[in-house]
Enzyme design. Structure first.
Site, short mmCIF file in Angstrom:
data_model
loop_
_atom_site.label_atom_id
_atom_site.label_comp_id
_atom_site.label_asym_id
_atom_site.label_seq_id
_atom_site.Cartn_x
_atom_site.Cartn_y
_atom_site.Cartn_z
CD GLU A 209 -2.94 -1.16 2.28
OE1 GLU A 209 -4.06 -1.69 2.11
OE2 GLU A 209 -2.58 -0.69 3.38
CD GLU A 298 -4.40 -5.74 2.36
OE1 GLU A 298 -5.21 -5.05 3.02
OE2 GLU A 298 -3.18 -5.71 2.53
#
Length: 1026
Positions: A209, A298
């Site tokens: 991320e 995710e």
């Protein structure tokens, strides 16, 4: 280099979409030529096209769930989670590695114990599960400092070209050098287990991320280059934290993460309130990475809860429930997503000092498998979806035909079509996904544009729900024209094509098959009406009753078809285990493994085998005496359940069988901790004038590289990380002189920093000055001093503070995607100290500090560096098995302490739980509010932190392997009383409870609980009892 071929039809797809009000239509459903596959130029074992991934040449819908082995630090239980993932129909598991656990100090890479993932990789391959490896180095994951070890987080360095982000997570030389040992160690393990070497790992994530920035793209490039240098050939990818176009071209593939209902603090959410759904995913992927499959590394499978929440994980499960799974997961499908990883599949326990500052011990995450390893309703819903995806391969390659929001008011309908096979899929939900209204209607579907249902009833969208209608779909040699009931799977049953469908009890459904001259019979609770249609089809209309119904159809030319109808509840108890095939990947369904049977009834079916003599062996779990039905084989010679013959097997029709699996409730004897013998010892000798300084070191550094400087106080920097203490309770002891020539200070002023939800207690000599507990990151307190508190000569101020774990990137300065890495360097310790009323020349003369025993050089290589803190009892090893407490006073934690302070309470007990059962156990504290903090140690493992004035956690699961189910166990409670009231100084109740009983064949669970002699006896000259 990467090779990407972009089919020409994709270049024109944007021009084929026209918008008609709120109806988006593709004028001509295109049939593209066979799409050329792309790969990274290093291997063709894992490839892709615009629709999906290919694994060893097989088009694959990656259906994955997240599991962190270090959150279940019992390697012999990892296979249990893998098998539950397989039973849920998943074909992959995604895993985070943990840098801080693996590389606790400079130069050491520890790949032993629960850091050794090889047993997991072996289990995954043996069970037929692919692995997505995510080694960070930064992982977030609600763990302290996102997994970055303390010795790295506090590296010096302040690159002038990145004042915002700093040294960490950049290509600056200092940080570059810091990750080399860790990366070499874990990447070497990954390389060994990648698919090209016969292992299960198919993809490698680089970083986590993260986002574009100076030195950041280059850092990601360096990580990937080093992985390739170490032999990695599988595709690499990044996971952008949203639709932010970050790092798009820095790895082979690109994905995004999404948490539509927020990823944290779910216990304070209102389950009645949802956010509306995102509908831009498809267009974003098409614009950002044309030619790649739509990939979510995710997607929200649950959420993490925070300290102080009102409802805990029970509220999280209400919010992110089975309806959420249907509505939001179906929207992924509608967006063309064919690779999805649900975070989490099993959350587990963030034990010890592993949590970040806002996370408590439980990481249940409202996941499909709960913290106790029990399957939940979300496991069942995930299984229903996953079996559909596994069984109907047409869905792995679809084009968007239309998004219709006008034909049916308030409905959002997505039409997908397989351009090669002609099958279509219609996904229905409310236009406003948060709506709780019920919609009933009919709708035209399929190649024949048939308005369904034809005969009676209607399509029904219940509040906050979604369903899929499939049309023109071939199973076996039969064509399904349409089904308004949800498809589960298909197989061959007794020589006939079998289709399994399910629906909500009480709602009407209709399916049509391309059959003529049909006769049929039914067995089961559901009443079924059959009707021949003039177009040569045959319809079945039904309202599911409770249980399973078989409809056997005989058509022209001897065509035999069986339709299994189940209501939703019955469908959740249907399993489709695999039968191993041949070759190196014999247990993978899309390779050579098969799924020729259905099992209905048990709590869980883990595995099956069927030999050439038609002897069927099943392995699974039951929690009650269970009638099982077996569908598929024409003949069975015998059946075994968990290695024992099933003696009451009987046929119930061609290809169907029934038997009873007995369940004998075992006698479970657990200790009564209320009446157990407890031993007690004070754990705050630091306030005594003659304290010998055990386990404390000089806090004498006078400079810091931290960008968060002290507020005041000179000359010493009292930041724990600078002294090698990165987790757990901290004890500071400051000295100053008082005599007839010095002024009596009017107050002791302390600015303590321990992160949100931390607390501190302050003593002057043996006088308790009071607590500091505001739930803020830093507390500034002035504690009044009177002359009677002082002694002639040396005086000591003792500050005991909690270390709630390191922050995450972006936790403090937000919200540039990925967050600010400098936030990882927020100090834990004293940012200010001052004797009020004294001048600068009469201040403190020195400080010492204590953290976990021996800091980065901790001796416990089994439980690792995050297990212990700096309480005196922890430094002495009072929490460890084998410590001799025979000279301690007898006192229970229910009696508690006489005054604010710290005490350790120890007891031992034997367990002798019956073999052949999985019996999850939890330690449960009373929920009464008190101003105390307690730590639970089980056989030396810190398995829980209870903060009684914040909550919410009161129950702490502890697994077999930590607990010895067949021998002695040591349980220790540290009690830190911050207040003086009775409720602040004692633990009202504490008990051990069983959370369930499941008969199964889990075997070989081993314990590894090193004791006091090994971990403190070596230092016996230092470890004499005070």
């Amino acid at each position: 280099m990467r090779s990407i071929s972009l089919p020409l039809y994709l270049l024109f797809s944007a021009f084929a979409l026209v918008t008609l009000g709120q109806f988006i239509n593709v004028d001509q459903p295109f049939s593209p030529p066979a799409s050329s596959r792309s790969n990274n130029g290093l291997t063709d074992a894992v490839e892709w096209d615009p629709y999906s991934f290919f694994i060893l040449g097989n088009r694959t819908f990656i259906q994955s769930g997240e599991f962190h082995m270090w959150r279940l630090p019992v390697p012999s239980l990892w296979r249990d989670i893998v098998q539950k993932a397989k039973a849920a129909g998943l074909n992959a598991i995604s895993v985070y590695f943990h840098w801080g656990l693996t590389n606790p100090r400079l130069g050491e890479v520890d790949l032993t114990g629960f850091n050794d993932f090889q047993p997991f990789f072996d289990a995954a391959k043996e069970e037929g599960i692919w692995v997505i490896a995510r080694p960070g180095p930064y992982i977030n994951s609600e763990t302290s400092m996102g997994g970055i070890p303390g010795h790295v987080a506090w590296l010096p360095g302040n690159p002038p070209w990145n004042q915002y982000n700093g040294e960490l997570r950049s290509n600056d030389t200092i940080f570059h050098d810091a990750w080399q040992d860790y990366w070499t160690g874990v990447i070497s393990l990954i390389e060994k287990n990648q698919i090209t070497n016969g292992g299960p790992i198919i993809l490698l994530q680089i970083e986590n991320e993260y986002y574009n920035g100076p030195g950041q793209n280059q850092y990601v490039d360096q990580l990937r280059a080093r992985a390739v240098e170490l032999g990695v050939v599988i595709p690499t990818f990044v996971n952008d934290p949203g639709e932010f176009n970050n790092l798009v071209n820095d790895t082979d593939l690109y994905g995004i993460d999404a948490y539509p209902l927020s990823a944290s603090n779910c216990g304070n959410a209102n389950p009645a309130v949802w956010r509306d759904i995102v509908t831009t995913w498809r267009s974003y992927f098409d614009a950002t990475v044309p030619g790649q499959p739509h990939f979510f590394p995710e997607f929200q499978g649950g959420a993490v809860d925070n300290w102080g929440s009102a409802g805990g994980y029970a509220t999280c499960r209400e919010l992110i429930n089975t309806n959420f799974q249907r509505v939001f997961f179906h929207q992924l499908w509608a967006s063309g997503v064919t690779a999805e990883n649900f975070y989490m599949f099993y959350g587990g326990t963030t034990w010890g000092q592993l949590p970040y500052s806002q996370g408590y011990t439980s990481y249940d995450y409202a996941a499909p498998v709960n913290e106790q390893r029990q399957i939940t309703a979300k496991h069942a819903e995930l299984k229903l979806q996953s079996l559909f995806l596994r069984s109907f391969k047409d869905f792995r390659m679809t084009d968007l035909i239309a998004v219709d929001t006008t034909t049916i008011p308030d409905a959002y309908i997505t039409h997908l079509n397989n351009p090669a096979e002609g099958s279509s899929f219609y996904i229905f939900r409310h236009n406003n996904a948060t709506s709780n209204t019920t919609l009933t209607f009919r709708y035209a579907v399929g190649e024949a544009n048939t308005t369904v249902p034809q005969n009676s009833g209607s399509l029904t969208i219940l509040g906050r729900d979604s369903f899929l209608v499939a049309t023109d779909l071939v199973f076996g040699s039969t064509t399904l024209i349409y089904s308004t009931a949800s498809l589960l799977t298909s197989l061959s049953m007794g020589g006939s094509d079998m289709l399994a469908v399910y629906g909500t009890a009480g709602l009407p459904y209709e399916l049509a098959l391309k059959l003529s001259a049909v006769t049929f019979s039914t067995v089961g609770p559901t009443k079924v009406q059959g009707k021949a249609i003039q177009d040569g089809s045959f319809t079945l209309n039904f309202t599911p009753g409770p249980g399973v119904t078989l409809v056997r159809l005989s058509a022209a030319h001897g065509h035999q078809v069986t339709v299994l109808i189940a209501d939703y509840d019955a469908a959740t108890r249907i399993w489709q285990p695999t039968i191993a095939g041949h070759g190196n990947f014999a247990n993978y369904v899309d390779m050579t493994a098969s799924t020729p049977l259905l099992i209905s009834g048990p709590y869980l079916v883990r595995n099956s085998s069927l030999d050439s003599s038609q002897h069927l062996s099943l392995w699974g779990d039951v929690d009650e005496t269970t009638t099982i039905s077996i569908f598929g084989p024409s003949f069975l010679a015998a059946v075994q359940w968990n290695g024992q013959p099933v003696k009451n097997l009987k046929p119930t029709g061609k290809g169907s069988w029934q038997a009873t699996i007995p369940f004998v409730a075992p006698k479970i004897q657990l200790p009564d901790l209320a009446t157990a013998t407890w031993r007690f010892h004070d754990s705050l000798p630091e306030i005594q004038p003659d304290f010998d300084g055990f386990g404390m070191i000089p806090a004498d550094q006078t400079t810091t590289t931290s960008v968060f400087p002290p507020y005041y106080g000179e000359p010493w920097i009292l930041y724990a990380d600078q002294y090698g203490f990165h987790a757990g309770n901290l004890v500071w002891r400051g000295t100053f002189i008082h005599n007839e020539n010095t002024t009596v200070p009017t107050a002791v002023n302390i600015s303590s920093s321990g992160a949100v939800n931390f607390a501190a207690s302050v003593w002057l000599n043996k006088h308790y000055l009071g607590p500091s507990d505001t739930r803020a990151r830093t507390n500034n307190d002035s504690f009044p001093v009177t002359e009677d508190m002082l002694m002639e000569g040396e005086n000591h101020v003792v500050v005991l503070q909690d270390h709630m774990g390191g922050d995450l990137s972006g936790q403090d300065v937000c919200c540039t995607p990925g967050g600010r890495a400098r936030d990882l360097q927020q100090p834990r310790g004293l940012q200010g100290y001052f004797l009020v009323g004294r001048d600068a020349s009469s201040q403190f003369t020195g400080w010492t500090v204590a953290g976990n025993f021996m800091g980065e050089n901790h001796p416990d290589t089994v439980r690792k560096i995050y297990n212990e803190g700096g309480l005196f009892g922890e430094r002495k090893g009072w929490h460890l098995p084998g410590f001799d407490d025979s000279q301690w006073d007898k006192r229970t934690p229910f009696d508690g302490l006489d005054q604010p302070g710290v005490g350790f309470f120890r007891t031992t007990f034997d367990l002798n739980l019956p073999e052949g059962y999985d019996i999850p156990l939890s330690f449960v504290f009373d929920s009464v509010v008190g101003h105390y903090r307690a730590q639970l140690y089980v056989n030396g493992w810190q398995m829980g932190k209870r903060i009684a004035n914040i909550g919410p956690q009161t129950a702490f699961p502890v697994h077999e392997g930590i607990l010895n189910y067949h021998g002695e166990n040591t349980v220790v409670l540290s009690l830190w009383a911050l207040g003086s009231g009775t409720a602040d100084r004692r633990i009202p109740s504490f008990k051990l409870v069983a959370n369930g009983t499941y008969a199964n064949r889990i075997k070989g669970i081993t314990t590894n609980n090193p004791g006091w002699e090994e971990l403190r006896g070596t230092f016996s000259s230092q470890v004499e009892l005070n």
